[in-house]
Scaffold this motif. Structure first.
Motif, PDB file in Angstrom:
ATOM      1  N   ALA A 157      -0.600  13.094 -12.720  1.00 21.57           N
ATOM      2  CA  ALA A 157      -1.687  12.342 -12.109  1.00 21.57           C
ATOM      3  C   ALA A 157      -1.975  11.098 -12.935  1.00 21.57           C
ATOM      4  O   ALA A 157      -1.993  11.134 -14.165  1.00 21.57           O
ATOM      5  CB  ALA A 157      -2.932  13.217 -12.011  1.00 21.57           C
ATOM      6  N   LEU A 158      -2.220   9.994 -12.247  1.00 20.34           N
ATOM      7  CA  LEU A 158      -2.511   8.739 -12.930  1.00 20.34           C
ATOM      8  C   LEU A 158      -3.997   8.651 -13.255  1.00 20.34           C
ATOM      9  O   LEU A 158      -4.835   9.237 -12.571  1.00 20.34           O
ATOM     10  CB  LEU A 158      -2.079   7.557 -12.064  1.00 20.34           C
ATOM     11  N   PRO A 159      -4.372   7.896 -14.302  1.00 19.88           N
ATOM     12  CA  PRO A 159      -5.760   7.898 -14.784  1.00 19.88           C
ATOM     13  C   PRO A 159      -6.795   7.476 -13.758  1.00 19.88           C
ATOM     14  O   PRO A 159      -7.934   7.945 -13.803  1.00 19.88           O
ATOM     15  CB  PRO A 159      -5.717   6.897 -15.953  1.00 19.88           C
ATOM     16  N   LEU A 160      -6.433   6.576 -12.827  1.00 16.57           N
ATOM     17  CA  LEU A 160      -7.427   6.062 -11.886  1.00 16.57           C
ATOM     18  C   LEU A 160      -7.304   6.652 -10.489  1.00 16.57           C
ATOM     19  O   LEU A 160      -7.884   6.119  -9.536  1.00 16.57           O
ATOM     20  CB  LEU A 160      -7.330   4.529 -11.802  1.00 16.57           C
ATOM     21  N   GLU A 161      -6.585   7.745 -10.352  1.00 14.99           N
ATOM     22  CA  GLU A 161      -6.519   8.393  -9.035  1.00 14.99           C
ATOM     23  C   GLU A 161      -7.920   8.805  -8.599  1.00 14.99           C
ATOM     24  O   GLU A 161      -8.699   9.353  -9.382  1.00 14.99           O
ATOM     25  CB  GLU A 161      -5.584   9.600  -9.089  1.00 14.99           C
ATOM     26  N   GLY A 162      -8.259   8.506  -7.338  1.00 18.07           N
ATOM     27  CA  GLY A 162      -9.592   8.780  -6.824  1.00 18.07           C
ATOM     28  C   GLY A 162     -10.525   7.585  -6.904  1.00 18.07           C
ATOM     29  O   GLY A 162     -11.621   7.606  -6.336  1.00 18.07           O
ATOM     30  N   ILE A 163     -10.103   6.517  -7.604  1.00 14.60           N
ATOM     31  CA  ILE A 163     -10.891   5.287  -7.690  1.00 14.60           C
ATOM     32  C   ILE A 163     -10.489   4.372  -6.539  1.00 14.60           C
ATOM     33  O   ILE A 163      -9.305   4.123  -6.305  1.00 14.60           O
ATOM     34  CB  ILE A 163     -10.675   4.566  -9.030  1.00 14.60           C
ATOM     35  N   LYS A 164     -11.488   3.853  -5.817  1.00 17.48           N
ATOM     36  CA  LYS A 164     -11.233   2.973  -4.672  1.00 17.48           C
ATOM     37  C   LYS A 164     -11.652   1.552  -5.019  1.00 17.48           C
ATOM     38  O   LYS A 164     -12.764   1.312  -5.464  1.00 17.48           O
ATOM     39  CB  LYS A 164     -12.009   3.467  -3.445  1.00 17.48           C
ATOM     40  N   VAL A 165     -10.747   0.619  -4.793  1.00 17.05           N
ATOM     41  CA  VAL A 165     -10.976  -0.791  -5.095  1.00 17.05           C
ATOM     42  C   VAL A 165     -10.830  -1.601  -3.815  1.00 17.05           C
ATOM     43  O   VAL A 165      -9.824  -1.475  -3.105  1.00 17.05           O
ATOM     44  CB  VAL A 165      -9.960  -1.303  -6.137  1.00 17.05           C
ATOM     45  N   VAL A 166     -11.828  -2.409  -3.507  1.00 17.66           N
ATOM     46  CA  VAL A 166     -11.741  -3.326  -2.373  1.00 17.66           C
ATOM     47  C   VAL A 166     -11.567  -4.728  -2.947  1.00 17.66           C
ATOM     48  O   VAL A 166     -12.445  -5.236  -3.649  1.00 17.66           O
ATOM     49  CB  VAL A 166     -12.977  -3.253  -1.466  1.00 17.66           C
ATOM     50  N   ASP A 167     -10.439  -5.329  -2.641  1.00 14.15           N
ATOM     51  CA  ASP A 167     -10.033  -6.578  -3.277  1.00 14.15           C
ATOM     52  C   ASP A 167     -10.116  -7.737  -2.287  1.00 14.15           C
ATOM     53  O   ASP A 167      -9.314  -7.843  -1.361  1.00 14.15           O
ATOM     54  CB  ASP A 167      -8.599  -6.425  -3.793  1.00 14.15           C
ATOM     55  N   PHE A 168     -11.118  -8.601  -2.479  1.00 15.65           N
ATOM     56  CA  PHE A 168     -11.280  -9.784  -1.642  1.00 15.65           C
ATOM     57  C   PHE A 168     -10.635 -11.014  -2.282  1.00 15.65           C
ATOM     58  O   PHE A 168     -10.779 -12.117  -1.768  1.00 15.65           O
ATOM     59  CB  PHE A 168     -12.768 -10.080  -1.427  1.00 15.65           C
ATOM     60  N   SER A 169      -9.955 -10.852  -3.392  1.00 14.70           N
ATOM     61  CA  SER A 169      -9.423 -11.995  -4.126  1.00 14.70           C
ATOM     62  C   SER A 169      -8.063 -12.411  -3.593  1.00 14.70           C
ATOM     63  O   SER A 169      -7.404 -11.671  -2.859  1.00 14.70           O
ATOM     64  CB  SER A 169      -9.333 -11.680  -5.620  1.00 14.70           C
ATOM     65  N   ARG A 170      -7.647 -13.590  -4.005  1.00 15.77           N
ATOM     66  CA  ARG A 170      -6.340 -14.085  -3.599  1.00 15.77           C
ATOM     67  C   ARG A 170      -5.762 -14.967  -4.694  1.00 15.77           C
ATOM     68  O   ARG A 170      -6.442 -15.316  -5.635  1.00 15.77           O
ATOM     69  CB  ARG A 170      -6.420 -14.848  -2.279  1.00 15.77           C
ATOM     70  N   VAL A 171      -4.545 -15.312  -4.531  1.00 12.78           N
ATOM     71  CA  VAL A 171      -3.720 -16.139  -5.417  1.00 12.78           C
ATOM     72  C   VAL A 171      -3.271 -15.327  -6.639  1.00 12.78           C
ATOM     73  O   VAL A 171      -2.350 -14.529  -6.505  1.00 12.78           O
ATOM     74  CB  VAL A 171      -4.408 -17.463  -5.808  1.00 12.78           C
ATOM     75  N   LEU A 172      -3.915 -15.427  -7.830  1.00 10.97           N
ATOM     76  CA  LEU A 172      -3.275 -14.822  -8.996  1.00 10.97           C
ATOM     77  C   LEU A 172      -4.204 -13.981  -9.854  1.00 10.97           C
ATOM     78  O   LEU A 172      -3.992 -12.778  -9.995  1.00 10.97           O
ATOM     79  CB  LEU A 172      -2.603 -15.911  -9.856  1.00 10.97           C
ATOM     80  N   ALA A 173      -5.240 -14.571 -10.458  1.00  8.83           N
ATOM     81  CA  ALA A 173      -6.037 -13.831 -11.436  1.00  8.83           C
ATOM     82  C   ALA A 173      -6.638 -12.564 -10.841  1.00  8.83           C
ATOM     83  O   ALA A 173      -6.521 -11.474 -11.411  1.00  8.83           O
ATOM     84  CB  ALA A 173      -7.135 -14.728 -12.007  1.00  8.83           C
ATOM     85  N   GLY A 174      -7.313 -12.690  -9.696  1.00 10.43           N
ATOM     86  CA  GLY A 174      -7.904 -11.513  -9.055  1.00 10.43           C
ATOM     87  C   GLY A 174      -6.858 -10.499  -8.637  1.00 10.43           C
ATOM     88  O   GLY A 174      -6.952  -9.307  -8.970  1.00 10.43           O
TER      89      GLY A 174
END
Length: 383
Positions: free
Chosen positions: A3-20
């Motif tokens: 199991a990976l450390p962040l399994e169960g964590i939900k991320v909603v990503d509104f970013s684009r291009v590179l840094a985000g």
């Protein structure tokens, strides 16, 4: 695969291009479920940068969007904004890099989302300090490399300022963002209270000046540029053998003696009082380096590398990028993976650089535009 450390964590990503996108790719590599929100027609800007892969992807897009799901939402449509809010309601992290006020205009600002999810970690990435006079300026890596002084420390003495080969400010900002998000995830487990994390490209660019920046503050002037050499360690840089370049990195006085006496058969250089310590070698680099360069040109690169390694001197070949990526060392480390696109094209891309419990993390290829829209929105209706 463990199991990976962040399994169960939900991320909603509104970013684009590179840094985000890089920051959320890191979270996805560590097991988080990253849902990438994209405009249904345009998608992420980087889908149009680099070399085309498939119908909606490019090499640039591939570099920062593995291990994610793509959901196409037009935030100009109120219904789609409500879908986005529904996604955030049970999320752990939101990442965005809109211009100042952009997310608030859609009702997706930190205060808006905190009302529906008090535990949300909200990471905003901007070009400049959001509380400063330049908050509304767009941030571009190249511009910040110039403004933060990074271009002034890169390149050869006497030559014009030079940008780094990759978008180093964007990339470090993405990594710093991931670090801050991970720290906030730890804290929210203790407090149950959401946090806002702000980063700017400019601040990260200043941070990247590192010891060069501190030298400048002490000297009250720009430090000199040394190209491939080191500002304070000598000899340390790229040198030419008779048949090609190599890197030699002499980190201490013992290694310098071994370089001269054991690897090159030049005990006279090791005994020269001008070169007895690194500080002295740095002071006398203009005498030492040309003499060393002449000696190295007498030898073939393979012979030098063999002798240097036997003498305990850090060294290596200077490889072309394709040569490095296809080197047996890279293959043995499983750093390049391949998948077949829907068009039947085999595409290679890089894997996360870490191992967990001795295993390289699993890699899913970057999603096509809107690939998971139906799947993700259908799950909302069930909830």
């Amino acid at each position: 695969m463990p199991a990976l450390p962040l399994e169960g964590i939900k991320v909603v990503d509104f970013s684009r291009v590179l840094a985000g996108p890089l920051s959320t790719q890191v979270l996805g590599d560590l097991g988080a479920d990253v849902i990438k929100i994209e405009h249904p027609e345009r998608g992420d800007d980087t889908r149009d940068w680099g070399i085309r892969i498939g119908e909606t992807e490019t090499t640039y897009y591939y570099a920062f969007n593995r291990n994610k799901r793509s959901v196409a939402l037009d935030l100009a449509d109120p219904a789609m904004v409500e879908a986005a809010r529904a996604l955030v309601a049970d999320a752990d992290v939101v990442v965005e890099n809109f211009k100042q006020g952009g997310m608030e205009r859609f009702g997706l600002g930190f205060e808006d989302l905190l009302k529906i999810n008090p535990r949300i970690i909200y990471c905003s990435i901007a070009g400049y300090d959001r509380a400063g006079e330049e908050a509304k300026r767009s941030g571009y890596d190249l511009v910040v490399q110039g403004e933060s002084g990074l271009m002034a420390i890169n390149g050869e003495a006497g030559r014009p300022p030079l940008k780094f080969g990759v978008a180093v400010v964007d990339m470090f900002t993405g990594m710093y963002a991931a670090q801050a998000i991970l720290a906030a995830l730890v804290q929210v487990q203790r407090t149950g209270r959401g946090r806002r994390v702000d980063l700017s490209l400019y601040d990260c660019g200043v941070t990247l000046s590192a010891y060069y920046g501190l030298d400048a503050l002490v000297m009250k002037s720009d430090p000199p540029r040394y190209g491939n050499a080191h500002p304070s360690i000598v000899p340390y840089g790229v040198f030419d053998a008779a048949d090609g370049p190599l890197v030699i990195a002499v980190g201490n006085n013992r290694q310098f003696r071994s370089l001269c006496q054991d690897a090159l058969g030049r005990a006279d250089m090791a005994d020269d009082p001008r070169y007895a310590t690194n500080i002295l070698r740095s002071q006398h680099r203009d005498a030492l380096i040309p003499e060393l360069e002449r000696e190295l040109l007498k030898h073939r690169r393979t012979d030098l590398l063999k002798n240097l390694s036997a003498a305990g001197i850090p060294c290596g070949e200077v490889l072309g990028l394709y040569e490095a990526l296809t080197h047996p060392r890279t293959a043995a480390s499983e750093m390049v993976v391949t998948h077949r696109t829907a068009q039947g094209e085999d595409v290679a891309f890089t894997a996360p650089p870490w191992r967990i419990d001795g295993e390289r993390c699993a890699v899913r290829p970057p999603p096509t535009l809107g690939e998971h829209t139906v799947e993700v929105l259908a799950s909302l209706k069930k909830d």
